[in-house]
Design an enzyme around this catalytic site. Structure first.
Site, PDB file in Angstrom:
ATOM      1  CD  GLU A   1      -2.333   3.829   3.151  1.00  0.00           C
ATOM      2  OE1 GLU A   1      -3.545   3.915   3.431  1.00  0.00           O
ATOM      3  OE2 GLU A   1      -1.901   3.069   2.270  1.00  0.00           O
TER       4      GLU A   1
ATOM      5  CB  CYS B   1      -2.147   1.246   5.984  1.00  0.00           C
ATOM      6  SG  CYS B   1      -1.582   0.433   4.480  1.00  0.00           S
TER       7      CYS B   1
ATOM      8  CB  CYS C   1      -6.382  -1.257   4.867  1.00  0.00           C
ATOM      9  SG  CYS C   1      -4.620  -1.647   4.970  1.00  0.00           S
TER      10      CYS C   1
ATOM     11  CG  HIS D   1      -2.008  -1.016   1.117  1.00  0.00           C
ATOM     12  ND1 HIS D   1      -3.002  -1.122   2.051  1.00  0.00           N
ATOM     13  CD2 HIS D   1      -2.261  -1.988   0.206  1.00  0.00           C
ATOM     14  CE1 HIS D   1      -3.828  -2.101   1.724  1.00  0.00           C
ATOM     15  NE2 HIS D   1      -3.385  -2.648   0.602  1.00  0.00           N
TER      16      HIS D   1
END
Length: 146
Positions: A82, A109, A106, A80
């Protein structure tokens, strides 16, 4: 005839949007920028780990299985935005920083953000920038029905 100057929040979110254009995800392109003291600490976008074939080349298992957004992240080969921003950054510079994300993070993250000691999450919801108080995340742990 002066133009109104964009806010810092709008500026950093615009940077996150630009970074998202490097994404190699088939389903959704996300970008993230970590900012501290009005300086960019790190950026990241979602895509396959370093050295791996991109999802654009291999296809997407979650897409093939018609997995709804926000579910079964373990099937995703991508990292991801992040996560990449945190991985790229210097931890000491991330302490007390703000992360700007083009979508709601999510739970995986969120945990990385907490461990990196980033204080604020600002994310884009439709066209509105919203903020999450990182210190309150644990209280809302079951918000995803987990």
């Amino acid at each position: 005839m002066s133009e109104e100057r964009q806010s810092l929040d709008e500026n950093w979110m615009e940077v996150a949007k630009v970074v998202s254009q490097r994404s190699t995800c088939i389903r959704k392109k996300h970008g993230a920028v970590i900012v501290k003291n009005k300086e960019i600490v790190s950026t990241g976008y979602n895509g396959a780990p370093r050295g791996w074939a991109h999802c654009m080349e291999t296809g997407c298992q979650r897409e093939e299985l018609e997995v709804p957004s926000g579910e079964r992240y373990e099937l995703c080969r991508g990292v991801h935005a992040e996560m990449n921003a945190i991985i790229q950054g210097n931890k000491h510079k991330m302490e007390g920083a703000t992360i700007y994300i083009t979508g709601y993070p999510c739970t995986i993250c969120e945990k990385l953000i907490v461990n990196a000691q980033i204080d604020k999450i600002k994310y884009l919801d439709e066209e509105e920038i919203k903020e999450i108080d990182v210190s309150k995340l644990e209280e809302s742990e079951n918000k995803y029905g987990e």
